[in-house]
Design an enzyme around this catalytic site. Structure first.
Site, PDB file in Angstrom:
ATOM      1  N   GLN A 106       0.844  -1.195   0.000  1.00 53.76           N
ATOM      2  CA  GLN A 106       0.000   0.000   0.000  1.00 53.76           C
ATOM      3  C   GLN A 106       0.884   1.252   0.000  1.00 53.76           C
ATOM      4  O   GLN A 106       0.388   2.354  -0.162  1.00 53.76           O
ATOM      5  CB  GLN A 106      -0.904   0.037   1.233  1.00 53.76           C
ATOM      6  CG  GLN A 106      -1.861  -1.121   1.350  1.00 53.76           C
ATOM      7  CD  GLN A 106      -2.552  -1.120   2.694  1.00 53.76           C
ATOM      8  OE1 GLN A 106      -3.609  -0.512   2.880  1.00 53.76           O
ATOM      9  NE2 GLN A 106      -1.947  -1.798   3.661  1.00 53.76           N
ATOM     10  N   HIS A 124      -1.226   1.457  -4.399  1.00 52.21           N
ATOM     11  CA  HIS A 124      -1.542   2.881  -4.291  1.00 52.21           C
ATOM     12  C   HIS A 124      -0.593   3.755  -5.090  1.00 52.21           C
ATOM     13  O   HIS A 124      -0.538   4.969  -4.860  1.00 52.21           O
ATOM     14  CB  HIS A 124      -1.541   3.315  -2.810  1.00 52.21           C
ATOM     15  CG  HIS A 124      -2.645   2.683  -2.013  1.00 52.21           C
ATOM     16  ND1 HIS A 124      -2.646   2.617  -0.644  1.00 52.21           N
ATOM     17  CD2 HIS A 124      -3.775   2.050  -2.418  1.00 52.21           C
ATOM     18  CE1 HIS A 124      -3.742   2.004  -0.228  1.00 52.21           C
ATOM     19  NE2 HIS A 124      -4.443   1.635  -1.278  1.00 52.21           N
ATOM     20  N   CYS A 132       0.293  12.980 -15.934  1.00 52.88           N
ATOM     21  CA  CYS A 132      -0.554  14.096 -16.363  1.00 52.88           C
ATOM     22  C   CYS A 132      -1.917  13.938 -15.709  1.00 52.88           C
ATOM     23  O   CYS A 132      -2.502  12.857 -15.731  1.00 52.88           O
ATOM     24  CB  CYS A 132      -0.700  14.071 -17.892  1.00 52.88           C
ATOM     25  SG  CYS A 132      -1.912  15.262 -18.480  1.00 52.88           S
ATOM     26  N   GLY A 192       2.649  -4.277   9.072  1.00 55.94           N
ATOM     27  CA  GLY A 192       2.716  -2.820   9.207  1.00 55.94           C
ATOM     28  C   GLY A 192       1.545  -2.073   8.624  1.00 55.94           C
ATOM     29  O   GLY A 192       1.710  -0.981   8.066  1.00 55.94           O
ATOM     30  N   SER A 194      -2.702  -0.938   9.407  1.00 53.66           N
ATOM     31  CA  SER A 194      -3.813  -0.909  10.370  1.00 53.66           C
ATOM     32  C   SER A 194      -5.023  -1.645   9.809  1.00 53.66           C
ATOM     33  O   SER A 194      -6.032  -1.802  10.486  1.00 53.66           O
ATOM     34  CB  SER A 194      -4.191   0.545  10.675  1.00 53.66           C
ATOM     35  OG  SER A 194      -4.461   1.230   9.456  1.00 53.66           O
ATOM     36  N   ASN A 218       2.876  -6.630  13.620  1.00 54.24           N
ATOM     37  CA  ASN A 218       2.519  -5.267  13.992  1.00 54.24           C
ATOM     38  C   ASN A 218       2.727  -5.143  15.502  1.00 54.24           C
ATOM     39  O   ASN A 218       2.243  -5.993  16.248  1.00 54.24           O
ATOM     40  CB  ASN A 218       1.037  -5.014  13.652  1.00 54.24           C
ATOM     41  CG  ASN A 218       0.694  -3.540  13.669  1.00 54.24           C
ATOM     42  OD1 ASN A 218       1.150  -2.792  14.544  1.00 54.24           O
ATOM     43  ND2 ASN A 218      -0.088  -3.110  12.697  1.00 54.24           N
TER      44      ASN A 218
HETATM   45  P1  OAD Z   1      -1.391   3.225   9.045  1.00 54.98           P
HETATM   46  O1  OAD Z   1      -0.666   4.427   9.547  1.00 54.98           O
HETATM   47  O2  OAD Z   1      -2.898   3.242   9.021  1.00 54.98           O
HETATM   48  O3  OAD Z   1      -0.965   1.944   9.908  1.00 54.98           O
HETATM   49  C1  OAD Z   1       0.418   1.705  10.136  1.00 54.98           C
HETATM   50  C2  OAD Z   1       0.495   0.465  10.999  1.00 54.98           C
HETATM   51  O4  OAD Z   1       1.878   0.131  11.144  1.00 54.98           O
HETATM   52  C3  OAD Z   1      -0.078   0.644  12.391  1.00 54.98           C
HETATM   53  O5  OAD Z   1      -0.984  -0.413  12.670  1.00 54.98           O
HETATM   54  C4  OAD Z   1       1.157   0.568  13.313  1.00 54.98           C
HETATM   55  O6  OAD Z   1       0.850  -0.086  14.542  1.00 54.98           O
HETATM   56  C5  OAD Z   1       2.079  -0.285  12.481  1.00 54.98           C
HETATM   57  N1  OAD Z   1       3.515  -0.112  12.770  1.00 54.98           N
HETATM   58  C6  OAD Z   1       4.153   0.969  13.251  1.00 54.98           C
HETATM   59  N2  OAD Z   1       5.481   0.736  13.343  1.00 54.98           N
HETATM   60  C7  OAD Z   1       5.679  -0.542  12.895  1.00 54.98           C
HETATM   61  C8  OAD Z   1       6.819  -1.375  12.752  1.00 54.98           C
HETATM   62  N3  OAD Z   1       8.051  -0.948  13.079  1.00 54.98           N
HETATM   63  N4  OAD Z   1       6.642  -2.626  12.256  1.00 54.98           N
HETATM   64  C9  OAD Z   1       5.397  -3.075  11.932  1.00 54.98           C
HETATM   65  N5  OAD Z   1       4.267  -2.327  12.040  1.00 54.98           N
HETATM   66  C10 OAD Z   1       4.421  -1.080  12.530  1.00 54.98           C
HETATM   67  O7  OAD Z   1      -0.824   2.937   7.584  1.00 54.98           O
HETATM   68  P2  OAD Z   1      -1.429   1.947   6.501  1.00 54.98           P
HETATM   69  O8  OAD Z   1      -2.177   0.820   7.142  1.00 54.98           O
HETATM   70  O9  OAD Z   1      -0.334   1.606   5.587  1.00 54.98           O
HETATM   71  O10 OAD Z   1      -3.551   5.263   1.541  1.00 54.98           O
HETATM   72  O11 OAD Z   1      -2.492   2.893   5.740  1.00 54.98           O
HETATM   73  C11 OAD Z   1      -3.164   2.348   4.617  1.00 54.98           C
HETATM   74  C12 OAD Z   1      -3.416   3.470   3.637  1.00 54.98           C
HETATM   75  O12 OAD Z   1      -4.094   4.572   4.292  1.00 54.98           O
HETATM   76  C13 OAD Z   1      -2.146   4.087   3.067  1.00 54.98           C
HETATM   77  O13 OAD Z   1      -1.659   3.365   1.981  1.00 54.98           O
HETATM   78  C14 OAD Z   1      -2.651   5.454   2.648  1.00 54.98           C
HETATM   79  C15 OAD Z   1      -3.418   5.802   3.903  1.00 54.98           C
HETATM   80  O14 OAD Z   1      -4.339   6.811   3.714  1.00 54.98           O
HETATM   81  C16 OAD Z   1      -3.636   6.251   0.595  1.00 54.98           C
HETATM   82  O15 OAD Z   1      -2.961   7.248   0.675  1.00 54.98           O
HETATM   83  C17 OAD Z   1      -4.594   5.978  -0.506  1.00 54.98           C
END
Ligand code: OAD
Length: 248
Positions: A106, A124, A132, A192, A194, A218
């Site tokens: 992602q 993503h 463009c 990593g 949520s 996580n």
């Molecule tokens: P989040 O910020 O929602 O979640 C990050 C996760 O990583 C959390 O559950 C943390 O507990 C975990 N975390 C933190 N440090 C870590 C580590 N060292 N090892 C393992 N896990 C760790 O980010 P995403 O789930 O990636 O989309 O968010 C999904 C999407 O929402 C992104 O791709 C973006 C965002 O809006 C778009 O921009 C379309």
């Protein structure tokens, strides 16, 4: 970084040694140890400092293209100072351990590619790629002018980052490949993330429905934890190298 002793479930190691098809989904957490901010963590997450509706939607870009372009330029600057961490590097090694290995991400930070992963499914997009905003085609160079955002050399529309914004659909080929990986894998790692953003959040459920085990990595509990076969409560940069050590 405190390297705590990693306690891997022996059954998981045994299963990983016996199977051939693995899918991995990564989210912002795998890049946290590279210094790249995640999205939803309190205080440090991007979405706790900025409102995504102001910066990561087509409407925001229509209303204030310059602000959106500058915010992504700031993020590109931040990310370009980061390096892949041991979690990214462990996934490069993991790619060679299974006959079918799909890395779905992602993340838009490009760190998996810089780490050396070959087969990456970018759900993503990628923040260092520019397209463009009218023709949707990738643009690699454009005349330097005072325009912010810069303009497409062919049709003069504003350029934008090649990332998926809220309300936009995912690249069809990437999502189809991710769906196929979730349906056919024997083990699905959710690392990593949520697990709140659809349709990525449905992929581990599809994997479970197709008989796969789901392994969450996580440090914190997530929506997926209750349905995971194993939930390894460690930073990815510590537990993935330990896993690779057990498998090689
Ligand atoms: P989040 O910020 O929602 O979640 C990050 C996760 O990583 C959390 O559950 C943390 O507990 C975990 N975390 C933190 N440090 C870590 C580590 N060292 N090892 C393992 N896990 C760790 O980010 P995403 O789930 O990636 O989309 O968010 C999904 C999407 O929402 C992104 O791709 C973006 C965002 O809006 C778009 O921009 C379309």
């Amino acid at each position: 970084m405190s390297i705590q002793p990693i306690d891997l479930p022996p059954e998981l190691v045994k299963t990983l040694k016996a199977i051939h098809r693995v899918a991995v989904m990564t989210g912002a957490g795998i890049s946290a140890e590279s210094g790249v901010p995640t999205f939803r963590e309190a205080q440090t997450g991007l979405w706790s400092q900025y409102d995504p509706q102001d910066l990561a939607t087509p409407e925001a870009f229509d209303q204030n293209p310059g602000l959106v372009w500058e915010w992504y330029a700031w993020r590109r600057g931040l990310i370009s100072q980061s390096q892949p961490n041991p979690g990214h590097l462990a996934l490069v090694q993991m790619e060679n351990l299974f006959s079918q290995f799909d890395l779905i991400t992602q993340n838009v930070d490009g760190l998996h590619r810089r780490a050396g992963s070959q087969k990456i499914i970018e759900l993503h997009g990628e923040i260092f790629r520019t397209k463009c905003s009218r023709e949707n085609k990738i643009v690699t160079s454009w005349p330097e002018t005072s325009d912010i955002p810069p303009r497409c050399p062919d049709c003069n529309a504003f350029l934008r980052p090649d990332v998926v914004w809220f309300g936009e659909s995912l690249p069809q080929r990437a999502f189809s490949a991710a769906l196929e990986a979730a349906k056919t894998c024997q083990i699905y790692f959710s690392i990593g993330t949520s697990s709140v953003i659809e349709p990525a959040a449905s992929l581990p459920i599809i994997a479970l429905q197709n008989g796969a085990q789901v392994i969450e990595i996580n440090p914190h509990h997530t929506h997926l934890t209750p349905q995971s076969t194993y939930s390894l409560r460690y930073p990815a940069g510590e537990v993935l190298p330990a896993l690779i050590k057990e498998l090689t």
